[in-house]
Design a protein around this motif. Structure first.
Motif, PDB file in Angstrom:
ATOM      1  N   LYS A 303     -17.529  36.695  16.899  1.00 12.72           N
ATOM      2  CA  LYS A 303     -17.444  35.343  16.316  1.00 12.72           C
ATOM      3  C   LYS A 303     -18.770  35.003  15.892  1.00 12.72           C
ATOM      4  CE  LYS A 303     -15.918  30.612  18.106  1.00 12.72           C
ATOM      5  NZ  LYS A 303     -15.406  29.915  19.337  1.00 12.72           N
ATOM      6  N   LYS A 304     -18.652  34.124  14.828  1.00 16.23           N
ATOM      7  CA  LYS A 304     -20.030  33.788  14.373  1.00 16.23           C
ATOM      8  C   LYS A 304     -20.797  32.791  15.232  1.00 16.23           C
ATOM      9  CE  LYS A 304     -22.119  32.443   9.839  1.00 16.23           C
ATOM     10  NZ  LYS A 304     -21.831  32.273   8.543  1.00 16.23           N
ATOM     11  N   GLN A 305     -21.819  32.736  15.618  1.00 16.45           N
ATOM     12  CA  GLN A 305     -22.693  31.908  16.240  1.00 16.45           C
ATOM     13  C   GLN A 305     -23.777  31.030  15.366  1.00 16.45           C
ATOM     14  OE1 GLN A 305     -22.151  32.219  19.868  1.00 16.45           O
ATOM     15  NE2 GLN A 305     -20.486  33.356  18.963  1.00 16.45           N
ATOM     16  N   THR A 306     -23.981  30.019  16.076  1.00 17.35           N
ATOM     17  CA  THR A 306     -24.924  29.034  15.087  1.00 17.35           C
ATOM     18  C   THR A 306     -26.330  29.385  15.127  1.00 17.35           C
ATOM     19  OG1 THR A 306     -23.543  27.165  15.711  1.00 17.35           O
ATOM     20  CG2 THR A 306     -25.608  26.622  14.782  1.00 17.35           C
ATOM     21  N   VAL A 307     -26.929  29.535  13.771  1.00 20.65           N
ATOM     22  CA  VAL A 307     -28.186  29.959  13.602  1.00 20.65           C
ATOM     23  C   VAL A 307     -28.799  28.795  12.643  1.00 20.65           C
ATOM     24  CG1 VAL A 307     -30.052  31.338  12.688  1.00 20.65           C
ATOM     25  CG2 VAL A 307     -27.876  32.377  13.744  1.00 20.65           C
ATOM     26  N   THR A 308     -29.803  27.805  13.142  1.00 24.76           N
ATOM     27  CA  THR A 308     -30.254  26.776  12.620  1.00 24.76           C
ATOM     28  C   THR A 308     -31.469  27.141  11.553  1.00 24.76           C
ATOM     29  OG1 THR A 308     -32.138  26.181  14.104  1.00 24.76           O
ATOM     30  CG2 THR A 308     -29.816  25.347  14.394  1.00 24.76           C
ATOM     31  N   SER A 309     -31.830  26.148  10.511  1.00 20.32           N
ATOM     32  CA  SER A 309     -32.696  26.594   9.672  1.00 20.32           C
ATOM     33  C   SER A 309     -34.128  26.570  10.261  1.00 20.32           C
ATOM     34  CB  SER A 309     -32.879  25.409   8.600  1.00 20.32           C
ATOM     35  OG  SER A 309     -32.647  24.190   9.133  1.00 20.32           O
ATOM     36  N   GLU A 310     -34.240  25.948  11.626  1.00 19.99           N
ATOM     37  CA  GLU A 310     -35.482  25.870  12.227  1.00 19.99           C
ATOM     38  C   GLU A 310     -35.595  27.313  13.003  1.00 19.99           C
ATOM     39  OE1 GLU A 310     -34.497  22.101  11.458  1.00 19.99           O
ATOM     40  OE2 GLU A 310     -33.397  23.438  12.350  1.00 19.99           O
ATOM     41  N   ASP A 311     -34.346  28.063  13.486  1.00 17.58           N
ATOM     42  CA  ASP A 311     -34.550  29.406  13.844  1.00 17.58           C
ATOM     43  C   ASP A 311     -35.190  30.155  12.689  1.00 17.58           C
ATOM     44  OD1 ASP A 311     -33.544  28.525  16.275  1.00 17.58           O
ATOM     45  OD2 ASP A 311     -31.427  28.728  15.605  1.00 17.58           O
ATOM     46  N   ILE A 312     -34.650  30.019  11.672  1.00 17.51           N
ATOM     47  CA  ILE A 312     -34.929  30.925  10.479  1.00 17.51           C
ATOM     48  C   ILE A 312     -36.337  30.660   9.805  1.00 17.51           C
ATOM     49  CG2 ILE A 312     -34.675  31.661   8.004  1.00 17.51           C
ATOM     50  CD1 ILE A 312     -31.672  30.958   8.495  1.00 17.51           C
ATOM     51  N   LEU A 313     -36.942  29.310  10.228  1.00 25.51           N
ATOM     52  CA  LEU A 313     -38.192  29.022   9.742  1.00 25.51           C
ATOM     53  C   LEU A 313     -39.270  29.532  10.826  1.00 25.51           C
ATOM     54  CD1 LEU A 313     -40.190  27.557   7.890  1.00 25.51           C
ATOM     55  CD2 LEU A 313     -39.882  25.514   9.292  1.00 25.51           C
ATOM     56  N   LEU A 314     -38.785  29.499  12.128  1.00 28.67           N
ATOM     57  CA  LEU A 314     -39.542  30.294  13.184  1.00 28.67           C
ATOM     58  C   LEU A 314     -39.734  31.450  13.166  1.00 28.67           C
ATOM     59  CD1 LEU A 314     -41.340  29.166  15.850  1.00 28.67           C
ATOM     60  CD2 LEU A 314     -39.185  29.205  17.077  1.00 28.67           C
ATOM     61  N   GLY A 315     -38.486  32.119  12.933  1.00 27.94           N
ATOM     62  CA  GLY A 315     -38.467  33.672  12.913  1.00 27.94           C
ATOM     63  C   GLY A 315     -38.301  34.227  14.139  1.00 27.94           C
ATOM     64  N   GLU A 316     -37.575  33.319  14.941  1.00 24.40           N
ATOM     65  CA  GLU A 316     -37.298  33.797  16.332  1.00 24.40           C
ATOM     66  C   GLU A 316     -35.675  33.166  16.808  1.00 24.40           C
ATOM     67  OE1 GLU A 316     -39.721  32.908  19.562  1.00 24.40           O
ATOM     68  OE2 GLU A 316     -41.548  34.203  18.684  1.00 24.40           O
ATOM     69  N   LEU A 317     -35.058  33.900  17.580  1.00 27.80           N
ATOM     70  CA  LEU A 317     -33.859  33.588  18.020  1.00 27.80           C
ATOM     71  C   LEU A 317     -33.402  34.198  19.417  1.00 27.80           C
ATOM     72  CD1 LEU A 317     -31.013  32.114  17.002  1.00 27.80           C
ATOM     73  CD2 LEU A 317     -30.377  34.308  16.372  1.00 27.80           C
ATOM     74  N   GLU A 318     -33.032  33.218  20.257  1.00 31.09           N
ATOM     75  CA  GLU A 318     -33.030  33.691  21.899  1.00 31.09           C
ATOM     76  C   GLU A 318     -31.541  33.874  21.961  1.00 31.09           C
ATOM     77  OE1 GLU A 318     -33.506  31.081  25.371  1.00 31.09           O
ATOM     78  OE2 GLU A 318     -35.452  32.065  25.341  1.00 31.09           O
ATOM     79  N   VAL A 319     -31.263  35.060  22.723  1.00 25.25           N
ATOM     80  CA  VAL A 319     -29.805  35.536  22.975  1.00 25.25           C
ATOM     81  C   VAL A 319     -29.751  35.861  24.446  1.00 25.25           C
ATOM     82  CG1 VAL A 319     -28.011  37.014  22.598  1.00 25.25           C
ATOM     83  CG2 VAL A 319     -29.457  36.458  20.635  1.00 25.25           C
ATOM     84  N   LYS A 320     -28.842  34.902  24.840  1.00 26.69           N
ATOM     85  CA  LYS A 320     -28.769  34.977  26.561  1.00 26.69           C
ATOM     86  C   LYS A 320     -27.615  35.337  27.176  1.00 26.69           C
ATOM     87  CE  LYS A 320     -30.638  30.950  27.076  1.00 26.69           C
ATOM     88  NZ  LYS A 320     -31.358  29.851  27.581  1.00 26.69           N
ATOM     89  N   LYS A 321     -26.483  34.907  26.458  1.00 26.58           N
ATOM     90  CA  LYS A 321     -25.008  35.316  27.034  1.00 26.58           C
ATOM     91  C   LYS A 321     -24.631  36.534  26.848  1.00 26.58           C
ATOM     92  CE  LYS A 321     -23.311  30.635  25.916  1.00 26.58           C
ATOM     93  NZ  LYS A 321     -22.331  29.725  25.121  1.00 26.58           N
ATOM     94  N   VAL A 322     -23.709  37.078  27.944  1.00 24.39           N
ATOM     95  CA  VAL A 322     -23.117  38.517  27.983  1.00 24.39           C
ATOM     96  C   VAL A 322     -22.159  38.596  26.862  1.00 24.39           C
ATOM     97  CG1 VAL A 322     -21.643  39.982  29.263  1.00 24.39           C
ATOM     98  CG2 VAL A 322     -23.347  38.529  30.494  1.00 24.39           C
ATOM     99  N   GLY A 323     -22.457  39.833  26.266  1.00 25.17           N
ATOM    100  CA  GLY A 323     -21.355  39.981  24.981  1.00 25.17           C
ATOM    101  C   GLY A 323     -22.101  41.065  24.309  1.00 25.17           C
TER     102      GLY A 323
END
Length: 344
Positions: A303-323
């Motif tokens: 299932k597709k998750q939300t990635v914001t433009s701020e995430d892309i600009l920052l170059g970082e994305l935190e992933v914490k849920k099991v899956g």
């Protein structure tokens, strides 16, 4: 030497929220013997300034305005800050302008040229205006340059004796790169186009800058042999695949043309996880690309998750849920990198 025009902008984001006015003036006079006299002045409506300082919890001394005098200007009680200086050589004038934050500085007995660029991009201006801010509210400034000989070319307005040029900024002028140029002699050198080598191919984004002693009248580029010409101001970054041609013309008609190619073959990189590996804790994905990341798609259990433009600009994305995860990073040229991993 104080750079009044840029100095005024250090408080503009606060000032636009109030009603009032702010005026700045720079004077530069180059004499026959090469010495230079400068003077600067800022006029701030006292009531507005006091309200701003009270709002942010600061004093005049905190802002470096301890020498401000209270005077009535055009019938309004105002703070007036003045400063002056003298320089014994053109090299001192050049270093003084550069130290004040101006770019493209050129100083000689035949002319003076520098650029004011606040670095505020159009998107930021639109965003602030959408919040109801009047960015041109009460902002006025003037630069006056006097030369020992008759000025033959200028981006300002000439006086009757043609030895003084005046440059006036009002309102939104502050948010566009402004070029201040006076020349007392015909200049024959072609403009410079820096950042790329003619006919060379690059696999990464390249910033191109144009410069000239007498100032750049037009700077344009086109993509491909039959592409449309677009104008730009002094500098532009190119990151999309293609062959580009740069056209630069100074105020005396001297021209320079340079071509180069962007051919991106490198996929984006993703760090923080290893492909097909499992983890037992939160992971921080970091992604980057030599030409720029265009999109990041993240899937959890399909299932597709939300990635914001701020995430892309920052170059970082935190992933914490099991899956089970899949991340796809695509650059501006369509090259993609895919990584799968699990958090248990």
């Amino acid at each position: 030497m104080k750079k009044i025009l840029a100095f005024m902008l250090t408080v503009v984001m606060i000032l636009v929220c109030f009603t009032g006015c702010m005026y700045g003036e720079d004077r530069i006079e180059i004499k026959e013997d090469g010495t230079t006299q400068t003077s600067s002045k800022i006029v701030l409506e006292k009531a507005v300034c006091d309200e701003i300082l009270d709002t942010v919890g600061m004093t005049l001394e905190d802002m470096g305005w301890g020498d401000a005098k209270v005077q009535t200007v055009d019938g309004v009680e105002s703070y007036v800050i003045e400063a002056g200086g003298s320089f014994s050589s053109f090299s001192e004038v050049k270093e003084g302008l550069k130290a004040s934050g101006y770019t493209g500085v050129y100083v000689s007995k035949n002319g003076l040229r520098f650029v004011l660029d606040t670095g505020i991009d159009p998107e930021t201006i639109e965003a602030l205006e959408s919040l109801g801010m009047d960015l041109g509210n009460g902002l006025r400034a003037k630069a006056i340059i006097t030369m020992p000989e008759e000025i033959l070319m200028t981006t300002g307005t000439l006086s009757d004796d043609k030895k003084t040029a005046e440059f006036t900024l009002d309102g939104k002028d502050f948010y566009q790169p402004q070029e201040f140029m006076v020349s007392t002699a015909q200049e024959t050198k072609k403009p410079t186009v820096d950042g790329v080598i003619n006919k060379k191919t690059y696999n990464a984004a390249k910033e191109v800058t144009v410069n000239d002693a007498s100032g750049i009248k037009t700077a344009q580029y086109k993509k491909g042999a039959k592409g449309k010409k677009y104008s730009f101001k002094l500098a532009k970054t190119f990151n999309v695949n293609g062959t580009y041609t740069i056209y630069a013309t100074d105020y005396y008609g001297n021209k320079t043309t340079k071509s180069f190619t962007i051919k991106d073959t490198k996929k984006p990189t993703i760090s923080g996880v290893t492909n097909k590996k499992s983890y037992s804790s939160t992971r921080t994905l970091k992604f980057k690309d030599n030409c720029g990341v265009k999109s990041v798609k993240l899937y959890r259990n399909g299932k597709k998750q939300t990635v914001t433009s701020e995430d892309i600009l920052l170059g970082e994305l935190e992933v914490k849920k099991v899956g089970s995860y899949k991340v796809v990073v695509t650059d501006v040229n369509g090259l993609s990198k895919t990584v799968t991993f699990k958090i248990k």
